[in-house]
Motif scaffolding. Structure first.
Motif, mmCIF file in Angstrom:
data_model
loop_
_atom_site.group_PDB
_atom_site.id
_atom_site.type_symbol
_atom_site.label_atom_id
_atom_site.label_comp_id
_atom_site.label_asym_id
_atom_site.label_seq_id
_atom_site.Cartn_x
_atom_site.Cartn_y
_atom_site.Cartn_z
ATOM 1 N N VAL A 108 0.866 -1.184 0.000
ATOM 2 C CA VAL A 108 0.000 0.000 0.000
ATOM 3 C C VAL A 108 0.905 1.237 0.000
ATOM 4 C CG1 VAL A 108 -1.826 -1.189 1.300
ATOM 5 C CG2 VAL A 108 -0.158 0.191 2.521
ATOM 6 N N THR A 109 0.306 2.389 -0.260
ATOM 7 C CA THR A 109 1.088 3.625 -0.285
ATOM 8 C C THR A 109 0.426 4.653 0.610
ATOM 9 O OG1 THR A 109 -0.133 4.221 -2.281
ATOM 10 C CG2 THR A 109 2.073 3.326 -2.592
ATOM 11 N N PRO A 110 1.196 5.650 1.053
ATOM 12 C CA PRO A 110 0.592 6.704 1.859
ATOM 13 C C PRO A 110 -0.458 7.417 1.033
ATOM 14 C CG PRO A 110 2.985 6.896 1.845
ATOM 15 C CD PRO A 110 2.626 5.880 0.820
ATOM 16 N N GLY A 111 -1.421 7.935 1.659
ATOM 17 C CA GLY A 111 -2.477 8.616 0.915
ATOM 18 C C GLY A 111 -3.781 8.088 1.414
ATOM 19 N N ALA A 124 7.498 5.504 1.336
ATOM 20 C CA ALA A 124 7.592 6.063 2.684
ATOM 21 C C ALA A 124 8.271 7.421 2.676
ATOM 22 C CB ALA A 124 8.354 5.091 3.593
ATOM 23 N N ASP A 125 8.835 7.800 1.516
ATOM 24 C CA ASP A 125 9.399 9.146 1.389
ATOM 25 C C ASP A 125 8.299 10.199 1.266
ATOM 26 O OD1 ASP A 125 8.835 7.810 -1.065
ATOM 27 O OD2 ASP A 125 10.011 9.284 -2.199
ATOM 28 N N ARG A 126 7.078 9.747 1.053
ATOM 29 C CA ARG A 126 5.964 10.686 0.915
ATOM 30 C C ARG A 126 5.283 10.901 2.251
ATOM 31 N NH1 ARG A 126 3.141 9.161 -4.636
ATOM 32 N NH2 ARG A 126 4.867 9.726 -6.012
ATOM 33 N N PRO A 127 4.635 12.059 2.387
ATOM 34 C CA PRO A 127 3.936 12.300 3.655
ATOM 35 C C PRO A 127 2.811 11.278 3.864
ATOM 36 C CG PRO A 127 3.683 14.189 2.138
ATOM 37 C CD PRO A 127 4.545 13.187 1.455
ATOM 38 N N GLY A 128 2.571 10.921 5.095
ATOM 39 C CA GLY A 128 1.430 10.073 5.390
ATOM 40 C C GLY A 128 1.760 8.613 5.595
ATOM 41 N N ALA A 129 3.050 8.266 5.555
ATOM 42 C CA ALA A 129 3.414 6.852 5.692
ATOM 43 C C ALA A 129 3.000 6.305 7.056
ATOM 44 C CB ALA A 129 4.916 6.666 5.476
ATOM 45 N N THR A 144 11.093 2.672 0.815
ATOM 46 C CA THR A 144 11.155 3.601 -0.313
ATOM 47 C C THR A 144 11.891 2.847 -1.404
ATOM 48 O OG1 THR A 144 11.227 5.488 1.187
ATOM 49 C CG2 THR A 144 11.920 5.894 -1.083
ATOM 50 N N ALA A 145 11.103 2.190 -2.239
ATOM 51 C CA ALA A 145 11.682 1.237 -3.195
ATOM 52 C C ALA A 145 12.652 1.915 -4.150
ATOM 53 C CB ALA A 145 10.568 0.550 -3.982
ATOM 54 N N THR A 146 12.337 3.154 -4.539
ATOM 55 C CA THR A 146 13.189 3.857 -5.505
ATOM 56 C C THR A 146 14.585 4.109 -4.937
ATOM 57 O OG1 THR A 146 11.928 5.766 -4.751
ATOM 58 C CG2 THR A 146 11.502 5.020 -6.980
ATOM 59 N N LYS A 147 14.711 4.202 -3.634
ATOM 60 C CA LYS A 147 16.038 4.422 -3.030
ATOM 61 C C LYS A 147 16.570 3.149 -2.381
ATOM 62 C CE LYS A 147 14.888 9.208 -1.842
ATOM 63 N NZ LYS A 147 14.218 9.872 -0.704
ATOM 64 N N GLY A 148 15.805 2.092 -2.448
ATOM 65 C CA GLY A 148 16.238 0.843 -1.832
ATOM 66 C C GLY A 148 16.102 0.842 -0.314
ATOM 67 N N GLU A 149 15.459 1.875 0.236
ATOM 68 C CA GLU A 149 15.357 1.965 1.693
ATOM 69 C C GLU A 149 14.294 1.021 2.242
ATOM 70 O OE1 GLU A 149 16.741 6.620 1.719
ATOM 71 O OE2 GLU A 149 14.787 6.114 2.620
ATOM 72 N N GLY A 150 14.638 0.296 3.280
ATOM 73 C CA GLY A 150 13.686 -0.614 3.910
ATOM 74 C C GLY A 150 13.613 -1.973 3.232
ATOM 75 N N VAL A 151 14.304 -2.114 2.108
ATOM 76 C CA VAL A 151 14.203 -3.370 1.353
ATOM 77 C C VAL A 151 14.878 -4.520 2.111
ATOM 78 C CG1 VAL A 151 14.689 -4.492 -0.854
ATOM 79 C CG2 VAL A 151 14.001 -2.105 -0.802
#
Ligand SMILES: Nc1nc2c(ncn2[C@@H]2O[C@H](COP(=O)(O)OP(=O)(O)O)[C@@H](O)[C@H]2O)c(=O)[nH]1
Ligand SMILES: [Mg+2]
Lengths: 139, 320
Positions: B173-176, B200-205, B236-243
């Motif tokens: 799921v995504t924030p929002g 998760a880089d977006r507000p609302g995570a 944050t898949a685009t940055k590899g964070e949390g993977v």
């Protein structure tokens, strides 16, 4: 069980440009009942060959808009052949002057599509090279 | 169509595929997808060879970042010395039967790392997908890929079922506002073994995480969710964070399954679902045939006709 859809790998080779034209072509092929494995922009011969192999593509369409077709097209044809995929026909999209067409055909390019090609032309050309391949290998 | 593979029997293709010939693997997947006699032969030959691979399903709304995440995850797996493969499913156009399979656009890192990625269209009828995906997974498993990751869009019932039948089902799921609620409506809450809040880089995570937690509380209270409470991972898949956290959670879930009876239960359920899909297919064909051969008779009600034909198919006379 009905003929399986033609599977096309669609990519833009090289660094330039945007993918608007490529997306239009993808939709034309989908609307003709084909399965388009869309790779998008900035692909290399390596990523294209991998995709053709893993996706068991019937044909590969490559857009190149930086007038590098005389060097790039033979490169991709050779890379496919090196990977044992020499029987997968290559369709090139781009601005290709008429006087280069023979050279591209001699280099193993199955068909060339200009930027103004209609949906009917695009689909007929892709189908044409696939059908020609089927005839050539006799099945 | 292609001389390099055409003319080889499924058994010959499988031998070459198990030796690592990628084109033979690809051709086996094509045959499995087409169904029919060759697919049955491949199913027979791979049945006993498969069963090693951890099957991970990833689903969620379109654009939630499933492909980006799958790419980052499998790239990490390769770096850890594992040999993952991906089956990425996208819908076919119901009108033309064509499809645009765009998952590779976000999977470049994975393909460069050597991950075997195969795109698959739903090809209209869900029944086909319900057979083609397990068939493809079995081929990849038999060829030594482990884990096998299946990406599907979590909107259609069959697509959700495919992921629900995995060993580990991951719901993205995504924030929002409303994303977690949508996941709930789509029936994804029940199938999830773990949740990813991507982007998760977006507000609302953290709101999305709280919404999920709340809904999990509710399903626990109602008893609708008897299994282990799903872990929630932020990425944050685009940055590899949390993977890395996601991979750890996936491995932990697998360990729990292997440590208990979970894996056997899942796999028995998966086989039953596949048998069911085959049965539906066979009976559907028989029904079509019976209708052509002994269709409605004047004076008969529709129920009577259906019962008469069912009896004919099952060889039991009238089932009424
Ligand atoms: N901001 C942000 N964008 C992301 C993230 N993950 C994926 N995206 C973007 O979301 C879009 C859809 O991603 P994709 O992986 O194709 O989603 P899918 O349809 O679920 O497979 C792409 O433009 C990605 O670059 C993330 O963690 N943060
Ligand atoms: Mg995707």
């Amino acid at each position: 069980m009905g003929a399986a859809p033609i599977r096309v790998v669609l990519a833009k080779l090289g660094l330039d440009g945007h993918d608007r034209g490529l997306k239009v072509v993808a939709r034309m092929l989908r609307d003709a009942g084909m399965e388009v494995v869309y790779l998008g922009l900035r692909q290399t011969t390596g990523t294209i060959v991998d995709a053709v192999e893993q996706e068991d593509a019937d044909v590969v369409g490559i857009s190149m808009h930086n007038a590098g077709h005389l060097t790039l097209a033979p490169l991709i044809v050779a890379a496919l052949a090196d990977a044992g995929l020499g029987d997968v026909p290559v369709v090139i999209g781009g601005v290709v002057p008429d006087e280069d067409l023979d050279e591209l055909a001699a280099a193993g390019v199955g068909a060339v599509l200009g930027p103004g090609a209609s949906a009917v032309e695009v689909v007929a050309s892709v189908r044409g090279v696939v059908d020609a391949g089927v005839r050539a290998t006799g099945d | 169509m292609q001389p390099a593979t055409e003319g080889r029997t499924p058994a010959e293709l499988l031998a070459a595929a198990r030796d690592g010939e990628r084109r033979a693997i690809a051709r086996l997947l094509t045959l499995v997808e087409r169904g029919g006699g060759a697919a049955d032969a491949i199913a027979g030959a791979t049945h006993r060879l498969a069963g090693t691979a951890h099957v991970v399903g990833i689903t969620g709304a379109p654009g939630s970042g499933k492909s980006t995440l799958t790419s980052a995850l499998t790239t990490l797996l390769v770096a850890g010395g594992r040999r993952p493969a991906v089956v990425a499913v996208d819908p076919s156009s119901p009108l033309t039967g064509g499809a645009i399979l765009g998952d590779r656009v976000r999977m470049e890192a994975a393909t460069v790392a050597g991950v075997f990625v195969r795109s698959m269209a739903t090809r209209g009828h869900g029944g086909g997908l319900a057979l083609a995906v397990p068939g493809a997974v079995r081929v990849l498993d038999a060829c030594g890929f482990d884990p096998v990751v299946i990406e599907t869009v979590g909107v259609g019932q069959v697509e959700v079922d495919v992921v629900a039948a995995a060993d580990t089902a991951v719901v993205v799921v995504t924030p929002g506002w409303g994303d977690a609620v949508q996941a709930n409506k789509a029936g994804l809450l029940e199938v999830a073994d773990l949740f990813v809040v991507n982007k998760a880089d977006r507000p609302g995570a953290s709101d999305a995480r709280r919404d999920l937690d709340l809904m999990l509380d509710l399903t626990e209270v109602s008893g609708a969710c008897p299994k282990r409470r799903p872990v929630i991972v932020e990425t944050t898949a685009t940055k590899g964070e949390g993977v890395e956290d996601l991979l750890a959670a996936i491995d932990a879930h697998h360990a729990v399954l292997v440590g208990g009876t979970g894996l056997e239960v899942r796999r028995a359920r998966r086989l039953a679902a596949e048998v069911r899909a085959r049965l539906d297919h066979l009976l559907g064909e028989a029904a079509g045939q019976a209708l052509v051969e002994a269709g409605p008779v004047a004076g008969e009600t529709t129920v009577e006709t259906a019962r008469r034909l069912a009896g004919r198919i099952l060889g039991t006379g009238d089932t009424g």
